[in-house]
Design a protein around this motif. Structure first.
Motif, short mmCIF file in Angstrom:
data_model
loop_
_atom_site.label_atom_id
_atom_site.label_comp_id
_atom_site.label_asym_id
_atom_site.label_seq_id
_atom_site.Cartn_x
_atom_site.Cartn_y
_atom_site.Cartn_z
N LEU A 77 15.85 -37.70 37.22
CA LEU A 77 15.12 -38.69 36.43
C LEU A 77 15.64 -38.80 35.00
O LEU A 77 15.78 -39.89 34.47
N THR B 80 16.96 -22.96 38.27
CA THR B 80 16.35 -24.23 37.88
C THR B 80 17.25 -25.01 36.93
O THR B 80 17.40 -26.23 37.06
N ARG C 289 3.97 -27.03 34.71
CA ARG C 289 3.25 -26.30 35.74
C ARG C 289 1.77 -26.23 35.42
O ARG C 289 1.40 -26.08 34.26
N ALA D 91 14.78 -32.63 40.65
CA ALA D 91 14.06 -33.89 40.40
C ALA D 91 14.09 -34.25 38.92
O ALA D 91 14.29 -35.42 38.55
N ALA D 92 13.89 -33.23 38.06
CA ALA D 92 13.93 -33.49 36.61
C ALA D 92 15.30 -34.00 36.19
O ALA D 92 15.41 -34.95 35.41
N ARG E 270 12.19 -28.65 41.61
CA ARG E 270 11.68 -29.34 40.43
C ARG E 270 12.79 -29.62 39.43
O ARG E 270 12.83 -30.68 38.79
N PHE F 93 9.03 -38.78 32.93
CA PHE F 93 8.70 -38.19 34.23
C PHE F 93 9.67 -37.08 34.61
O PHE F 93 9.29 -36.12 35.28
N GLY F 94 10.92 -37.23 34.17
CA GLY F 94 11.86 -36.14 34.41
C GLY F 94 11.44 -34.87 33.72
O GLY F 94 11.46 -33.78 34.32
N GLU G 71 -0.80 -24.80 40.88
CA GLU G 71 0.45 -25.06 41.57
C GLU G 71 1.30 -23.81 41.71
O GLU G 71 2.23 -23.78 42.51
N CYS H 133 8.40 -33.18 35.34
CA CYS H 133 8.69 -32.45 36.59
C CYS H 133 8.74 -30.95 36.37
O CYS H 133 8.51 -30.17 37.31
N LEU H 134 9.05 -30.51 35.15
CA LEU H 134 9.17 -29.09 34.89
C LEU H 134 7.90 -28.48 34.30
O LEU H 134 7.91 -27.34 33.85
#
Length: 536
Positions: free
Chosen positions: A293, A321, A266, A289-290, A286, A259-260, A270, A263-264
């Protein structure tokens, strides 16, 4: 509005060629049989495969004492793994020939299998008992990185008295977040080994189902890829055996890391949101969050540090990022190990350089060199092999799926993870939870067969499980199992490594056997270059 690329729609089963219809029926029957037999083995209660502890009825795990013979249990376990591997191969071949099972049926099958395996005792390993004991230590205020299961058992603790002999004098080798998940299970269960095991399985079940749903969502517009992903994860008997049957913590780490990375990714729709919110800051959110996780995955099991490569690759052209991802990872890893203390770091490192698994392939080399104690030699040679194989895989692996979903992380993470799994002296079938979700996001190639055979061979080498094989009766069963563990499986792993290198050299990844360019074809569009992650 759906993206233009829809994937292959396939045909109704009745319109498929007769040979493909037979393949579909064989796949469905073998998959169901394998999982059902795994559940039955758990329900049969304590055996050479299932560790012994008292029931906490009406709480799970549920089992009875059937007292199957050692040869019966071992044979049935071989049958469950063998039919599961064959069913998986048959299903993947059927998908390549046009079979498109309904995703809802596969998800329903996944849910039923996960629930069934969640409520039976662990199989083929005593690791879950160790998890419960380490969680009990933490719940009582002790550190599992300092205290041993033997010390907890000596105190008369009702959970500690079921400590497995193999880890009796060993501290926890799992990350702090993994220990806290075990502590949470212990706090919910109280002084009961059975209830603690159940709650740990609940965490694994939630993680397993979350990955299944994520794969379904990511590939919902590509029928063939969607079906393949469910076969490789959702209803994969080999992963269900190891992650849900064995209850190993690798399922939690795999879900967090997966899931991490996701998160990146696209999607085109979006990007409008990114423009409204500000592409630079949205990419940073993002990335954060990545990083959080993936950092959590590392703090559950240290080898998931290879997932950092996926974050770095996906965000390499967006400094903002990339910095956010690094900050997120550090915000999890550093505080967790500071709270757990120096002993936690020492325990995790000691596992990485500890004695190799019984069926690791390097023993064939050390035996040929007549080396009696070769732990250091094996670790050094394995590290050098990883350093050589990883760049080759990064260069020569086939490309990812041609998809509207941005998955720039898949190839680099799969390459590094596969290099480590192939070369490490620490070989366990549940370690492959690291790569199966990534493989599900790749196109169908000959790499599928290498990874499936690896997982099946390692699962067989773990049998009979909790009872070991030296005392098996009759004597020939123990001798045959010892030959499998020390000779056959290491040789199979070496041959699979050679096959992987051959594919890298020739580029013949596809089912047709045609060689491709370096990397196997055209790479996915770069998310960072397209601006979807924002630029620093």
């Amino acid at each position: 509005m759906r993206p233009a690329h829809q994937g292959q729609a396939g045909l109704p089963r009745a319109q498929l060629p007769r040979a493909t219809q037979d393949l579909v029926l064989a796949a469905a029957g073998l998959l169901v049989f394998s999982v059902a037999l795994t559940v039955v083995l758990g329900l049969c209660g304590p055996s050479v495969l299932v560790p012994k502890f008292p029931s906490a009825f009406p709480w799970p795990p549920y089992f009875t004492s059937v007292h199957l013979s050692e040869i019966a249990v071992t044979g049935l376990a071989w049958l469950a793994i063998g039919t599961g591997g064959l069913g998986l191969v048959a299903g993947l071949l059927a998908v390549r020939r046009g079979w498109r099972p309904r995703p809802r049926r596969l998800l329903a099958g996944c849910l039923l299998a996960v629930i069934a395996l969640m409520v039976v005792p662990p199989l083929s390993s005593t690791d879950m008992l160790d998890y419960a004991i380490y969680g009990r230590m933490a719940a009582l205020g002790h550190s599992p990185y300092v205290m041993t299961p033997a010390q907890l058992a000596a105190s008369g603790d009702p959970v500690g008295r079921f400590d497995p002999s193999s880890w009796r004098h060993s501290n926890s080798v799992y990350g702090p977040l993994g220990t806290w998940s075990e502590e949470a299970a212990s706090l919910l269960a109280g002084p009961s080994m059975a209830r603690t095991v159940f709650w740990i399985k609940v965490w694994n079940a939630l993680a397993f189902l979350a990955v299944a749903l994520a794969l379904d969502r990511l590939l919902r517009f590509q029928a063939a890829a969607r079906a393949r992903a469910h076969l490789l994860w959702s209803v994969n008997p080999l992963m269900l055996w190891s992650i849900m049957g064995g209850g190993h913590i690798d399922g939690l780490a795999a879900a967090a890391g997966f899931f991490g990375l996701v998160c990146l990714r696209r999607r085109g729709a979006e990007r409008l949101d990114a423009e409204r919110l500000g592409a630079e800051w949205w990419g940073a959110v993002r990335g954060l969050a990545a990083g959080l996780l993936v950092g959590a995955a590392i703090v559950i099991k240290a080898p998931f540090v290879v997932f950092v490569a996926g974050l770095a690759w996906a965000a390499r052209r967006s400094p903002r990022t990339l910095a956010a991802a690094a900050l997120g990872g550090a915000a999890v890893v550093l505080p967790c190990y500071l709270l757990a203390g120096r002993a936690a770091v020492a325990a995790v490192v000691s596992r990485g350089i500890g004695p190799p698994s019984l069926y690791q392939p390097w023993q064939l080399l050390t035996r040929a060199l007549d080396m009696s104690n070769a732990v250091t030699f094996t670790n050094v040679v394995a590290l050098c092999a990883v350093a050589v194989l990883a760049p080759v895989l990064l260069w020569r692996l086939p490309p990812g799926l041609s998809s509207p979903v941005g998955l720039a992380f898949v190839r680099p993470v799969l390459a590094l993870s596969l290099a480590w799994l192939v070369c490490t002296p620490q070989q366990r079938p549940w370690y492959d939870a690291m790569i199966f979700p990534l493989l599900a996001l790749m196109p169908a190639t000959r790499l599928d067969w290498i990874i499936i055979i690896r997982a099946a061979a390692a699962a067989i080498a773990e049998l009979p499980g909790s009872g070991g094989f030296h005392g098996l009766r009759p004597h020939w069963v123990g001798s045959f199992t010892a030959f499998t563990v020390h000779e056959a499986v290491p040789a199979i792993l070496v041959m699979l490594a050679a096959a992987l290198i051959w594919l890298c050299v020739t580029g013949r990844w596809g089912p047709t056997g045609r060689a491709g360019p370096p990397g196997g074809g055209q790479p996915l569009p770069d998310l960072a270059a397209s601006g979807s992650l924002g630029r620093g």
